[in-house]
Design a protein around this motif. Structure first.
Motif, mmCIF file in Angstrom:
data_model
loop_
_atom_site.group_PDB
_atom_site.id
_atom_site.type_symbol
_atom_site.label_atom_id
_atom_site.label_comp_id
_atom_site.label_asym_id
_atom_site.label_seq_id
_atom_site.Cartn_x
_atom_site.Cartn_y
_atom_site.Cartn_z
ATOM 1 N N PHE A 272 0.825 -1.210 0.000
ATOM 2 C CA PHE A 272 0.000 0.000 0.000
ATOM 3 C C PHE A 272 0.861 1.264 0.000
ATOM 4 C CE2 PHE A 272 -3.046 -3.098 1.855
ATOM 5 C CZ PHE A 272 -4.046 -2.966 0.900
ATOM 6 N N VAL A 273 1.991 1.236 0.702
ATOM 7 C CA VAL A 273 2.866 2.408 0.697
ATOM 8 C C VAL A 273 3.466 2.618 -0.689
ATOM 9 C CG1 VAL A 273 4.991 3.391 1.641
ATOM 10 C CG2 VAL A 273 3.372 2.258 3.155
ATOM 11 N N GLY A 274 3.858 1.518 -1.358
ATOM 12 C CA GLY A 274 4.356 1.629 -2.722
ATOM 13 C C GLY A 274 3.307 2.199 -3.660
ATOM 14 N N PHE A 275 2.075 1.763 -3.503
ATOM 15 C CA PHE A 275 0.937 2.284 -4.271
ATOM 16 C C PHE A 275 0.839 3.796 -4.070
ATOM 17 C CE2 PHE A 275 -3.379 0.965 -5.980
ATOM 18 C CZ PHE A 275 -3.903 2.239 -6.088
ATOM 19 N N ALA A 276 0.850 4.230 -2.813
ATOM 20 C CA ALA A 276 0.678 5.651 -2.498
ATOM 21 C C ALA A 276 1.847 6.487 -2.995
ATOM 22 C CB ALA A 276 0.498 5.833 -0.992
ATOM 23 N N MET A 277 3.079 5.944 -2.912
ATOM 24 C CA MET A 277 4.242 6.697 -3.363
ATOM 25 C C MET A 277 4.168 6.976 -4.864
ATOM 26 S SD MET A 277 8.268 5.717 -3.522
ATOM 27 C CE MET A 277 8.012 4.936 -5.122
ATOM 28 N N PHE A 278 3.815 5.953 -5.661
ATOM 29 C CA PHE A 278 3.771 6.130 -7.109
ATOM 30 C C PHE A 278 2.604 7.015 -7.521
ATOM 31 C CE2 PHE A 278 3.445 4.763 -11.578
ATOM 32 C CZ PHE A 278 4.782 4.903 -11.943
ATOM 33 N N VAL A 335 8.028 3.551 13.240
ATOM 34 C CA VAL A 335 8.499 4.347 12.107
ATOM 35 C C VAL A 335 7.630 4.094 10.876
ATOM 36 C CG1 VAL A 335 10.440 4.735 10.541
ATOM 37 C CG2 VAL A 335 10.849 4.492 12.986
ATOM 38 N N LEU A 336 7.296 2.842 10.627
ATOM 39 C CA LEU A 336 6.434 2.510 9.495
ATOM 40 C C LEU A 336 5.076 3.203 9.631
ATOM 41 C CD1 LEU A 336 5.805 0.890 6.933
ATOM 42 C CD2 LEU A 336 5.174 -1.041 8.411
ATOM 43 N N LEU A 337 4.497 3.149 10.822
ATOM 44 C CA LEU A 337 3.198 3.791 11.049
ATOM 45 C C LEU A 337 3.296 5.307 10.901
ATOM 46 C CD1 LEU A 337 1.879 1.750 14.116
ATOM 47 C CD2 LEU A 337 1.277 1.472 11.705
ATOM 48 N N THR A 338 4.399 5.873 11.377
ATOM 49 C CA THR A 338 4.579 7.318 11.259
ATOM 50 C C THR A 338 4.612 7.745 9.800
ATOM 51 O OG1 THR A 338 5.817 7.403 13.347
ATOM 52 C CG2 THR A 338 6.090 9.253 11.829
ATOM 53 N N GLY A 339 5.372 7.011 8.991
ATOM 54 C CA GLY A 339 5.441 7.338 7.571
ATOM 55 C C GLY A 339 4.089 7.232 6.893
ATOM 56 N N GLY A 340 3.333 6.185 7.195
ATOM 57 C CA GLY A 340 2.015 6.020 6.609
ATOM 58 C C GLY A 340 1.046 7.117 7.009
ATOM 59 N N VAL A 341 1.092 7.521 8.273
ATOM 60 C CA VAL A 341 0.198 8.588 8.755
ATOM 61 C C VAL A 341 0.545 9.911 8.072
ATOM 62 C CG1 VAL A 341 -0.393 9.982 10.768
ATOM 63 C CG2 VAL A 341 -0.337 7.492 10.956
ATOM 64 N N VAL A 342 1.832 10.216 7.950
ATOM 65 C CA VAL A 342 2.241 11.457 7.282
ATOM 66 C C VAL A 342 1.731 11.488 5.847
ATOM 67 C CG1 VAL A 342 4.241 12.736 6.391
ATOM 68 C CG2 VAL A 342 4.263 11.859 8.735
ATOM 69 N N SER A 368 6.641 12.630 -0.060
ATOM 70 C CA SER A 368 7.971 12.040 -0.207
ATOM 71 C C SER A 368 8.638 11.828 1.151
ATOM 72 C CB SER A 368 8.848 12.933 -1.090
ATOM 73 O OG SER A 368 8.321 13.033 -2.392
ATOM 74 N N VAL A 369 8.433 12.758 2.065
ATOM 75 C CA VAL A 369 8.971 12.588 3.422
ATOM 76 C C VAL A 369 8.367 11.354 4.080
ATOM 77 C CG1 VAL A 369 8.981 13.573 5.759
ATOM 78 C CG2 VAL A 369 9.538 15.013 3.794
ATOM 79 N N GLY A 370 7.050 11.221 3.992
ATOM 80 C CA GLY A 370 6.408 10.044 4.555
ATOM 81 C C GLY A 370 6.892 8.760 3.916
#
Length: 489
Positions: A272-278, A335-342, A368-370
């Motif tokens: 899901f994070v890869g999805f959101a980044m792209f 850290v993973l949760l923090t990045g996803g929330v951001v 990008s920071v997240g």
């Protein structure tokens, strides 16, 4: 050949720049797509295979090369993948026609395996206090290279022609083929065995049957015979592959490790994070480049839009050391949760704030920071829950899952953009509603990533394994083996 004694920062730098070259060569060709049909005398649909070919070979090569790295040597397989990528660049540059470009771009896809193999080399060679920083920096190369690739492509193309893009990656690849044997030792952590050829072939069919429909579904039609047939073939082979892997003593992918809760839920969250980044790159590109008559576009030229997106990639670089400190202090899960929330909160903000260039740039930067924060945690969590004998393989599977997320993000976003359109001067563009929907989708997948990340088994803040990676203890047999090796040395 003797190996030079280099400090840990040099090892990190060499491996990180290798990863950056990989992500660069994946995006360099994208700005050329409108011109490639005329350059190569092919249709626009045929030209799109120049992106699809790299995606396919990268997805297939990543788990296979990573598994071979654990068995036959990490530096050796790093050089093999880098060599194939470099030769592919030369073929594309020298060929000058569509078949040569397809072959070259497919060979360039092998470079995708450099990132998980590079992370596993860091685990073996970096001191404990440097490892988290190295992993964070290597993870960030995916976004850094992608952000820098667009403006670099425009500069090279305008100044030296389209072949210069491939000469550039061939030159950089050749430099690293010389530098790596001189500066990196072959890892002593090697676990030889029998390579699972059947498992590798079945996995190849599974991935090709799944990724081709994702990439070409919009042009073929999602209910076309090609899409349905390939997807069915993929699912059938997957149903054969999974039981086969569970029965094998030395499987292509150790599913028992992959199904451990920390690894499984980390990989699902990674998707899901890869999805959101792209999705971030796709939405930002539309907002910056489409005409102002659409109601949201900035009508910037490609080169200028690429420059506006550069700060997003640089933010991933800047936040890499910060992510490493967060990783050491709070643990991978937090850290993973923090990045996803951001990322999720930023997509929520972007749903209502895209009326000015600075708002679009800010949204791109914060997503990008997240991404940088979340990407730093993923390989740390996976490696810490995997035995050393599967370090590269486990990283390869995680990289593959992230790649599947970006492919899905591309396909779903393309569907949204094609379904909600507006016509300006006879040309069709995604409507403002499409951009709002895409940002809503970005927020939704971030929420999904956070929910799956939340059920990763909790760790105490600061809890480390022997490598300094935040996670639980290694399996007992691995600990015993490492102690024996230290005593013998």
């Amino acid at each position: 050949m003797s190996v030079l004694r280099v400090p840990s920062w040099a090892t990190m730098g060499i491996l990180t720049f290798c990863g950056m070259v990989v992500s660069l060569q994946q995006t360099l060709v994208i700005p050329l797509l409108p011109d490639l049909p005329e350059i190569l005398d092919v249709s626009a649909d045929d030209a799109s295979w120049l992106v699809t070919a790299t995606l396919l070979t990268g997805a297939v090569a990543t788990p296979i090369v990573s598994r071979m790295a654990d068995m036959y040597g990490k530096r050796r397989m790093l050089l093999v993948a880098l060599g194939v990528m470099t030769v592919g660049s030369l073929i594309a540059a020298l060929g000058g026609n569509f078949p040569a470009m397809i072959v070259g771009r497919a060979m360039q896809g092998f470079g995708a395996s450099l990132i998980p193999v590079g992370m596993s080399i860091m685990r073996d060679q970096l001191p404990r206090e440097k490892l988290a920083g190295g992993i964070a920096l290597m993870s960030a190369t995916l976004g850094i290279g992608a952000a820098l690739g667009l403006p670099l492509s425009g500069v090279l193309y305008s100044a030296f022609g389209w072949t210069s893009l491939f000469w550039f990656t061939a030159l950089v690849g050749a430099i690293f083929l010389i530098a790596i044997p001189l500066t990196l030792d072959e890892s002593t952590q090697r676990f030889p065995g029998r390579f699972d050829v059947v498992g590798a072939l079945l996995l190849t069919v599974v991935l090709v049957g799944l990724l081709v429909p994702l990439s070409k579904g919009a042009s073929w039609g999602w209910t076309s015979g090609e899409v349905i047939g390939l997807t069915t073939l993929s699912l059938v082979c997957l149903a054969i592959w999974v039981p086969l892997q569970l029965r094998m003593r030395e499987p292509m992918v150790n599913l028992r490790t992959a199904f451990r809760r920390p690894v499984l839920f980390t990989n699902i969250s990674s998707y899901f994070v890869g999805f959101a980044m792209f999705l971030n790159s796709l939405v930002t590109t539309q907002e910056l480049q489409v005409p102002t008559e659409t109601g949201y576009g900035m009508a910037l030229p490609v080169a200028v839009a690429g420059l506006v997106m550069v700060p997003g990639g640089l933010m991933m670089l800047v936040f890499s050391p910060i992510s490493a400190r967060m990783l050491n202090r709070w643990g991978g899960k937090t850290v993973l949760l923090t990045g996803g929330v951001v990322m999720g909160l930023t997509y929520l903000w972007r749903m209502f704030n895209n009326d000015a260039i600075w708002e679009i740039m800010l949204g791109n930067m914060v997503v990008s920071v997240g991404s940088a924060i979340a990407f730093a945690a993923m390989p740390a969590l996976v490696m810490a829950s995997s035995p050393r004998s599967e370090t590269a393989s486990a990283n390869g599977v995680n990289a593959l899952v992230r790649s599947m997320g970006t492919s899905s993000g591309s396909a779903v976003t393309a569907l949204v953009f094609a379904s909600l359109t507006v016509t300006v001067n006879g040309a069709v563009f995604p409507s403002a509603q499409a951009i709002f929907t895409a940002n809503s989708l970005g927020m939704a997948v971030c929420v999904a990533g956070v929910l799956f990340g939340a059920i990763i088994p909790a760790r105490r803040p600061g809890e480390m394994d022997d490598d300094g990676i935040v996670a639980g203890p290694a399996p007992a047999r691995e600990v015993v083996k490492e102690v024996q090796e230290k005593v013998e040395s």
